[in-house]
Write a protein that holds these residues in place. Sequence first.
Motif, PDB file in Angstrom:
ATOM      1  N   ALA A 163       0.808  -1.211   0.000  1.00 21.07           N
ATOM      2  CA  ALA A 163       0.000   0.000   0.000  1.00 21.07           C
ATOM      3  C   ALA A 163       0.850   1.274   0.000  1.00 21.07           C
ATOM      4  O   ALA A 163       0.303   2.373   0.063  1.00 21.07           O
ATOM      5  N   ARG A 164       2.182   1.116  -0.035  1.00 16.98           N
ATOM      6  CA  ARG A 164       3.102   2.261  -0.001  1.00 16.98           C
ATOM      7  C   ARG A 164       2.739   3.181   1.174  1.00 16.98           C
ATOM      8  O   ARG A 164       2.588   4.398   1.034  1.00 16.98           O
ATOM      9  N   LEU A 165       2.634   2.563   2.332  1.00 18.28           N
ATOM     10  CA  LEU A 165       2.099   3.248   3.505  1.00 18.28           C
ATOM     11  C   LEU A 165       3.086   4.257   4.074  1.00 18.28           C
ATOM     12  O   LEU A 165       4.293   4.008   4.130  1.00 18.28           O
ATOM     13  N   ALA A 166       2.571   5.394   4.502  1.00 19.52           N
ATOM     14  CA  ALA A 166       3.340   6.423   5.197  1.00 19.52           C
ATOM     15  C   ALA A 166       2.758   6.602   6.593  1.00 19.52           C
ATOM     16  O   ALA A 166       1.583   6.307   6.828  1.00 19.52           O
ATOM     17  N   PRO A 167       3.560   7.082   7.554  1.00 20.97           N
ATOM     18  CA  PRO A 167       3.060   7.211   8.928  1.00 20.97           C
ATOM     19  C   PRO A 167       1.808   8.069   9.069  1.00 20.97           C
ATOM     20  O   PRO A 167       1.015   7.854   9.983  1.00 20.97           O
ATOM     21  N   ALA A 168       1.593   9.021   8.187  1.00 18.28           N
ATOM     22  CA  ALA A 168       0.429   9.903   8.297  1.00 18.28           C
ATOM     23  C   ALA A 168      -0.827   9.305   7.682  1.00 18.28           C
ATOM     24  O   ALA A 168      -1.900   9.909   7.764  1.00 18.28           O
ATOM     25  N   ASP A 169      -0.735   8.118   7.069  1.00 17.79           N
ATOM     26  CA  ASP A 169      -1.884   7.494   6.422  1.00 17.79           C
ATOM     27  C   ASP A 169      -2.868   6.933   7.446  1.00 17.79           C
ATOM     28  O   ASP A 169      -2.536   6.748   8.617  1.00 17.79           O
ATOM     29  N   HIS A 170      -4.076   6.633   6.947  1.00 19.18           N
ATOM     30  CA  HIS A 170      -5.121   6.023   7.778  1.00 19.18           C
ATOM     31  C   HIS A 170      -5.292   4.557   7.383  1.00 19.18           C
ATOM     32  O   HIS A 170      -5.333   4.229   6.192  1.00 19.18           O
ATOM     33  N   VAL A 171      -5.426   3.688   8.393  1.00 12.36           N
ATOM     34  CA  VAL A 171      -5.580   2.251   8.164  1.00 12.36           C
ATOM     35  C   VAL A 171      -6.788   1.754   8.946  1.00 12.36           C
ATOM     36  O   VAL A 171      -6.980   2.116  10.115  1.00 12.36           O
ATOM     37  N   LEU A 172      -7.596   0.910   8.301  1.00 15.94           N
ATOM     38  CA  LEU A 172      -8.733   0.263   8.955  1.00 15.94           C
ATOM     39  C   LEU A 172      -8.565  -1.240   8.848  1.00 15.94           C
ATOM     40  O   LEU A 172      -8.403  -1.775   7.753  1.00 15.94           O
ATOM     41  N   GLU A 173      -8.597  -1.923   9.995  1.00 13.27           N
ATOM     42  CA  GLU A 173      -8.609  -3.384   9.992  1.00 13.27           C
ATOM     43  C   GLU A 173      -9.978  -3.864  10.414  1.00 13.27           C
ATOM     44  O   GLU A 173     -10.520  -3.419  11.438  1.00 13.27           O
ATOM     45  N   ILE A 174     -10.519  -4.775   9.652  1.00 13.87           N
ATOM     46  CA  ILE A 174     -11.808  -5.383   9.982  1.00 13.87           C
ATOM     47  C   ILE A 174     -11.515  -6.697  10.688  1.00 13.87           C
ATOM     48  O   ILE A 174     -11.053  -7.668  10.079  1.00 13.87           O
ATOM     49  N   GLY A 175     -11.731  -6.714  11.993  1.00 15.44           N
ATOM     50  CA  GLY A 175     -11.432  -7.896  12.790  1.00 15.44           C
ATOM     51  C   GLY A 175      -9.984  -7.949  13.212  1.00 15.44           C
ATOM     52  O   GLY A 175      -9.235  -8.838  12.798  1.00 15.44           O
ATOM     53  N   CYS A 176      -9.562  -7.019  14.072  1.00 17.54           N
ATOM     54  CA  CYS A 176      -8.144  -6.950  14.453  1.00 17.54           C
ATOM     55  C   CYS A 176      -7.789  -7.912  15.569  1.00 17.54           C
ATOM     56  O   CYS A 176      -6.611  -8.045  15.927  1.00 17.54           O
ATOM     57  N   GLY A 177      -8.780  -8.610  16.141  1.00 20.55           N
ATOM     58  CA  GLY A 177      -8.487  -9.614  17.156  1.00 20.55           C
ATOM     59  C   GLY A 177      -7.690  -9.047  18.319  1.00 20.55           C
ATOM     60  O   GLY A 177      -8.002  -7.983  18.865  1.00 20.55           O
ATOM     61  N   THR A 178      -6.636  -9.742  18.694  1.00 21.28           N
ATOM     62  CA  THR A 178      -5.801  -9.327  19.820  1.00 21.28           C
ATOM     63  C   THR A 178      -4.632  -8.443  19.384  1.00 21.28           C
ATOM     64  O   THR A 178      -3.661  -8.284  20.125  1.00 21.28           O
ATOM     65  N   LEU A 179      -4.705  -7.933  18.167  1.00 21.92           N
ATOM     66  CA  LEU A 179      -3.701  -7.012  17.600  1.00 21.92           C
ATOM     67  C   LEU A 179      -2.401  -7.719  17.201  1.00 21.92           C
ATOM     68  O   LEU A 179      -1.333  -7.125  17.237  1.00 21.92           O
ATOM     69  N   ARG A 180      -2.513  -8.955  16.783  1.00 21.52           N
ATOM     70  CA  ARG A 180      -1.316  -9.665  16.302  1.00 21.52           C
ATOM     71  C   ARG A 180      -0.681  -8.911  15.136  1.00 21.52           C
ATOM     72  O   ARG A 180       0.543  -8.787  15.049  1.00 21.52           O
ATOM     73  N   VAL A 181      -1.525  -8.390  14.245  1.00 21.06           N
ATOM     74  CA  VAL A 181      -1.043  -7.567  13.133  1.00 21.06           C
ATOM     75  C   VAL A 181      -1.096  -6.085  13.504  1.00 21.06           C
ATOM     76  O   VAL A 181      -0.174  -5.316  13.248  1.00 21.06           O
ATOM     77  N   GLY A 182      -2.184  -5.698  14.140  1.00 17.98           N
ATOM     78  CA  GLY A 182      -2.432  -4.285  14.411  1.00 17.98           C
ATOM     79  C   GLY A 182      -1.349  -3.589  15.210  1.00 17.98           C
ATOM     80  O   GLY A 182      -1.079  -2.402  15.011  1.00 17.98           O
TER      81      GLY A 182
END
Length: 328
Positions: A163-182
Amino acid sequence: MATPPSKGITVPASLLILTAAAAFLLFLLLPSLSPSSSNAPSLSCPTTAATVAATTRPPDPISPTPDDIAWLKSQLARNSIQEPPSSPAAWHSLRKGINPRTRAQQLEDLRRFKGVSHYEGDDAGNHTALPCPGELLVEEHHSNYGEPWAGGRDVFEFLAAAARLAPADHVLEIGCGTLRVGLHFIRYLDAARFHCLERDELSLMAALRYELPSQGLLHKRPLILRGEDMEFDRFGSDVVYDLIYASAVFLHMPDALVWEGLERLSGRLKPEKGRIFVSHNIKFCSRLGGDVCTERLSKLGLESVGKHTHDSLLFNHYEIWFEFRKMA
């Protein structure tokens, strides 16, 4: 014999006045004779903006480089770290420490002894700002995913790079669980840029009561909301996302609910850059047939970009991701 009187030097008053006047005139002329202020080095304190620019550092790399991998291997060799043991008995023989325990043993110790040193009675609640259940402290929730917890870092690296992500970008996770990725997104992004919708109470408890405080991420203020209704307006009506992803979530939902969610998400995706990633499979789409799925996506203003795989850094595993974007 009488001492002759001393002969002092007499300075006329007029000469003293002229000398003082010349000194005063020279004082007035000195600034005009010095280099211009624009060329002279400044001795003043730097401005706030300059200070911020001087102390701001670029974001940490998303993925390790080949040099990073080579460095780690050199450290293993330097410290004579051999190949890992191949049997439980061999692993157990390496376990050292004051009191090496399994998770189950740690949990029993916490229940019985509350820790090596602890407060008793009425004083027990006055020293812990965020009391955490023992089950979370021994990280039982790290085994809830059917694969190693470390796989969360792999997902982050793939998605952030894709996604060529930058720190100022916005991210939405659907089903982040215990934040293993988040956790990795929260650490990488600026404060309040990570949003998540999660329905499971235990997962939310682990995320909020253990992972965020234990990882030192409370100051990042992620917006994590409980729900399963695909009501994304709860995150703010004007928020658009650079990245929206669902890891092993859509395959557990009815197709109708997935399409409802995509319809609402399409208006939340940032034009051109914004991406939606769905893991494992897109049976909600393939069950309709290729042309029908493409047409239905088109009605939502979305199009498929393609299928991707990425490998794990630490274990023999790969994941499949499907990418979508807004139509031009």
